[in-house]
Design a protein around this motif. Structure first.
Motif, PDB file in Angstrom:
ATOM      1  N   THR A 145       0.812  -1.226   0.188  1.00  0.00           N
ATOM      2  CA  THR A 145       0.112   0.142  -0.031  1.00  0.00           C
ATOM      3  C   THR A 145       0.663   1.241  -0.055  1.00  0.00           C
ATOM      4  O   THR A 145       0.449   2.353  -0.369  1.00  0.00           O
ATOM      5  CB  THR A 145      -0.877  -0.097   1.271  1.00  0.00           C
ATOM      6  OG1 THR A 145      -0.244   0.160   2.558  1.00  0.00           O
ATOM      7  CG2 THR A 145      -1.955  -1.211   1.191  1.00  0.00           C
ATOM      8  N   MET A 146       2.372   1.224   0.438  1.00  0.00           N
ATOM      9  CA  MET A 146       3.050   2.301   0.363  1.00  0.00           C
ATOM     10  C   MET A 146       4.063   2.315  -0.756  1.00  0.00           C
ATOM     11  O   MET A 146       4.991   2.995  -0.888  1.00  0.00           O
ATOM     12  CB  MET A 146       3.911   2.248   1.689  1.00  0.00           C
ATOM     13  CG  MET A 146       3.055   2.416   2.916  1.00  0.00           C
ATOM     14  SD  MET A 146       3.962   2.658   4.532  1.00  0.00           S
ATOM     15  CE  MET A 146       4.198   0.470   4.712  1.00  0.00           C
ATOM     16  N   GLY A 147       3.604   1.279  -1.579  1.00  0.00           N
ATOM     17  CA  GLY A 147       4.444   1.348  -2.875  1.00  0.00           C
ATOM     18  C   GLY A 147       5.931   0.640  -2.772  1.00  0.00           C
ATOM     19  O   GLY A 147       6.738   0.745  -3.722  1.00  0.00           O
ATOM     20  N   TRP A 148       6.075  -0.154  -1.797  1.00  0.00           N
ATOM     21  CA  TRP A 148       7.228  -0.641  -1.575  1.00  0.00           C
ATOM     22  C   TRP A 148       7.249  -2.258  -2.034  1.00  0.00           C
ATOM     23  O   TRP A 148       6.600  -3.034  -1.609  1.00  0.00           O
ATOM     24  CB  TRP A 148       7.824  -0.669   0.093  1.00  0.00           C
ATOM     25  CG  TRP A 148       7.907   0.642   0.574  1.00  0.00           C
ATOM     26  CD1 TRP A 148       7.865   1.701   0.030  1.00  0.00           C
ATOM     27  CD2 TRP A 148       8.253   1.005   1.988  1.00  0.00           C
ATOM     28  NE1 TRP A 148       8.044   3.059   0.757  1.00  0.00           N
ATOM     29  CE2 TRP A 148       8.008   2.290   2.080  1.00  0.00           C
ATOM     30  CE3 TRP A 148       7.927   0.052   3.161  1.00  0.00           C
ATOM     31  CZ2 TRP A 148       8.198   3.145   3.358  1.00  0.00           C
ATOM     32  CZ3 TRP A 148       8.193   0.768   4.393  1.00  0.00           C
ATOM     33  CH2 TRP A 148       8.233   2.169   4.497  1.00  0.00           C
ATOM     34  N   ASN A 149       8.176  -2.597  -2.799  1.00  0.00           N
ATOM     35  CA  ASN A 149       8.273  -3.723  -3.474  1.00  0.00           C
ATOM     36  C   ASN A 149       9.584  -4.486  -2.976  1.00  0.00           C
ATOM     37  O   ASN A 149      10.134  -5.278  -3.673  1.00  0.00           O
ATOM     38  CB  ASN A 149       8.269  -3.609  -5.005  1.00  0.00           C
ATOM     39  CG  ASN A 149       7.018  -2.951  -5.561  1.00  0.00           C
ATOM     40  OD1 ASN A 149       5.745  -3.321  -5.184  1.00  0.00           O
ATOM     41  ND2 ASN A 149       6.990  -2.134  -6.620  1.00  0.00           N
ATOM     42  N   TRP A 150       9.903  -4.314  -1.676  1.00  0.00           N
ATOM     43  CA  TRP A 150      11.249  -4.852  -1.347  1.00  0.00           C
ATOM     44  C   TRP A 150      10.879  -6.487  -0.801  1.00  0.00           C
ATOM     45  O   TRP A 150       9.644  -6.910  -0.793  1.00  0.00           O
ATOM     46  CB  TRP A 150      11.435  -4.389   0.052  1.00  0.00           C
ATOM     47  CG  TRP A 150      11.779  -2.706  -0.172  1.00  0.00           C
ATOM     48  CD1 TRP A 150      11.946  -2.203  -1.146  1.00  0.00           C
ATOM     49  CD2 TRP A 150      11.901  -1.941   0.869  1.00  0.00           C
ATOM     50  NE1 TRP A 150      12.177  -0.811  -1.233  1.00  0.00           N
ATOM     51  CE2 TRP A 150      11.967  -0.496   0.350  1.00  0.00           C
ATOM     52  CE3 TRP A 150      11.876  -2.133   2.389  1.00  0.00           C
ATOM     53  CZ2 TRP A 150      12.199   0.705   0.928  1.00  0.00           C
ATOM     54  CZ3 TRP A 150      12.061  -0.660   2.915  1.00  0.00           C
ATOM     55  CH2 TRP A 150      12.253   0.419   2.264  1.00  0.00           C
ATOM     56  N   ALA A 151      11.843  -7.080  -0.679  1.00  0.00           N
ATOM     57  CA  ALA A 151      11.938  -8.495  -0.318  1.00  0.00           C
ATOM     58  C   ALA A 151      12.150  -8.458   1.279  1.00  0.00           C
ATOM     59  O   ALA A 151      12.651  -7.730   1.730  1.00  0.00           O
ATOM     60  CB  ALA A 151      13.086  -9.245  -0.891  1.00  0.00           C
ATOM     61  N   LEU A 152      11.166  -9.530   1.798  1.00  0.00           N
ATOM     62  CA  LEU A 152      11.234  -9.390   3.388  1.00  0.00           C
ATOM     63  C   LEU A 152      12.683  -9.923   3.911  1.00  0.00           C
ATOM     64  O   LEU A 152      13.122  -9.606   4.897  1.00  0.00           O
ATOM     65  CB  LEU A 152      10.121 -10.243   3.814  1.00  0.00           C
ATOM     66  CG  LEU A 152      10.184 -10.392   5.344  1.00  0.00           C
ATOM     67  CD1 LEU A 152       9.859  -9.251   5.971  1.00  0.00           C
ATOM     68  CD2 LEU A 152       8.821 -11.664   5.820  1.00  0.00           C
ATOM     69  N   GLU A 153      13.185 -10.935   3.049  1.00  0.00           N
ATOM     70  CA  GLU A 153      14.310 -11.508   3.729  1.00  0.00           C
ATOM     71  C   GLU A 153      15.386 -10.541   4.052  1.00  0.00           C
ATOM     72  O   GLU A 153      16.132 -10.687   5.239  1.00  0.00           O
ATOM     73  CB  GLU A 153      15.020 -12.659   2.584  1.00  0.00           C
ATOM     74  CG  GLU A 153      16.105 -13.488   3.206  1.00  0.00           C
ATOM     75  CD  GLU A 153      16.726 -14.567   2.460  1.00  0.00           C
ATOM     76  OE1 GLU A 153      17.483 -15.124   2.540  1.00  0.00           O
ATOM     77  OE2 GLU A 153      15.949 -14.566   1.015  1.00  0.00           O
ATOM     78  N   PRO A 154      15.836  -9.561   3.461  1.00  0.00           N
ATOM     79  CA  PRO A 154      16.982  -8.672   3.756  1.00  0.00           C
ATOM     80  C   PRO A 154      16.429  -8.022   4.900  1.00  0.00           C
ATOM     81  O   PRO A 154      17.576  -7.836   5.793  1.00  0.00           O
ATOM     82  CB  PRO A 154      17.175  -7.720   2.750  1.00  0.00           C
ATOM     83  CG  PRO A 154      16.589  -8.313   1.382  1.00  0.00           C
ATOM     84  CD  PRO A 154      15.553  -9.343   1.915  1.00  0.00           C
TER      85      PRO A 154
END
Length: 213
Positions: A145-154
């Motif tokens: 919803t905040m436009g973050w497409n990061w991976a959770l693992e890092p």
């Protein structure tokens, strides 16, 4: 000749010291269980306890910062390199020879230069790092919803590395509590507020001017 006693730790200071100790230990235990290292409480209960302790610590941390800012206690954490080498040498060599501490405690000098830098780094770097990575971890489902497409693992890895940093600090801190003139002197001081100095310790008379705050 009896040891001198200095009242160095207020009731609130002792309260937040032991409260933080308990919270850190519970966070470590539940955090590593959430990480999958072992099963103790079960994932859901460990997750609930971990989050409760995390929020509790955040509130306590805010009170500690406010207390330090309003009472002037922050002055005891101002970094200095005066006698830094002597302190390092003392813990590496001198303590095993029975030498006196190069920076004895006093009302104006609660912490030696090595402690100052360690505690300052903990409060200003490691704690905020763990808070930020913890928040990112906690609100993972809101990332899209905040436009973050990061991976959770890092983020999970960084948060775990921070946990190991706290674990190392706890181990070293516990060891350092045994380095007083008796093995339990420093621990006792965090219960009573009074630091007992060795009879030959003339810290009040020989306090280095560079440490005045």
């Amino acid at each position: 000749m009896s040891a001198k006693r200095l009242y160095l730790y207020t009731r609130f200071e002792r309260f937040w010291h032991w409260a933080q100790t308990l919270l850190i230990l519970v966070l470590l235990v539940t955090g590593f269980e959430i990480h999958g290292s072992y099963t103790l409480l079960g994932f859901e209960q460990a997750f609930t306890v971990h989050n409760f302790c995390a929020w509790t610590w955040l509130v306590l941390y805010a009170f500690i910062v406010f207390w330090m800012a309003t009472t002037g206690e922050w002055k005891h954490y101002v970094p200095t390199f005066v006698k830094m080498f002597e302190v390092i040498r003392f813990y590496a060599v001198g303590i095993f020879k029975g030498e006196p501490h190069p920076v004895p405690k006093s009302e104006r000098v609660k912490h030696n230069p090595l402690q100052r830098i360690t505690y300052l780094g903990l409060v200003s770097l490691l704690v905020p790092f763990q808070i930020i990575t913890g928040f990112l971890y906690y609100y993972y489902n809101q990332w899209p919803t905040m436009g973050w497409n990061w991976a959770l693992e890092p983020v999970a890895v960084l948060h775990t590395l921070g946990a190991f940093g706290f674990l190392v600090f706890v181990i070293v801190h516990v060891y350092m509590t045994t380095t007083g003139h008796t093995i339990g002197a420093h621990i006792k001081a965090m219960f009573t507020g009074y630091e007992e100095l060795e009879p030959h310790d003339k810290s009040r008379d020989e306090e280095p001017r560079q440490y005045h705050v």
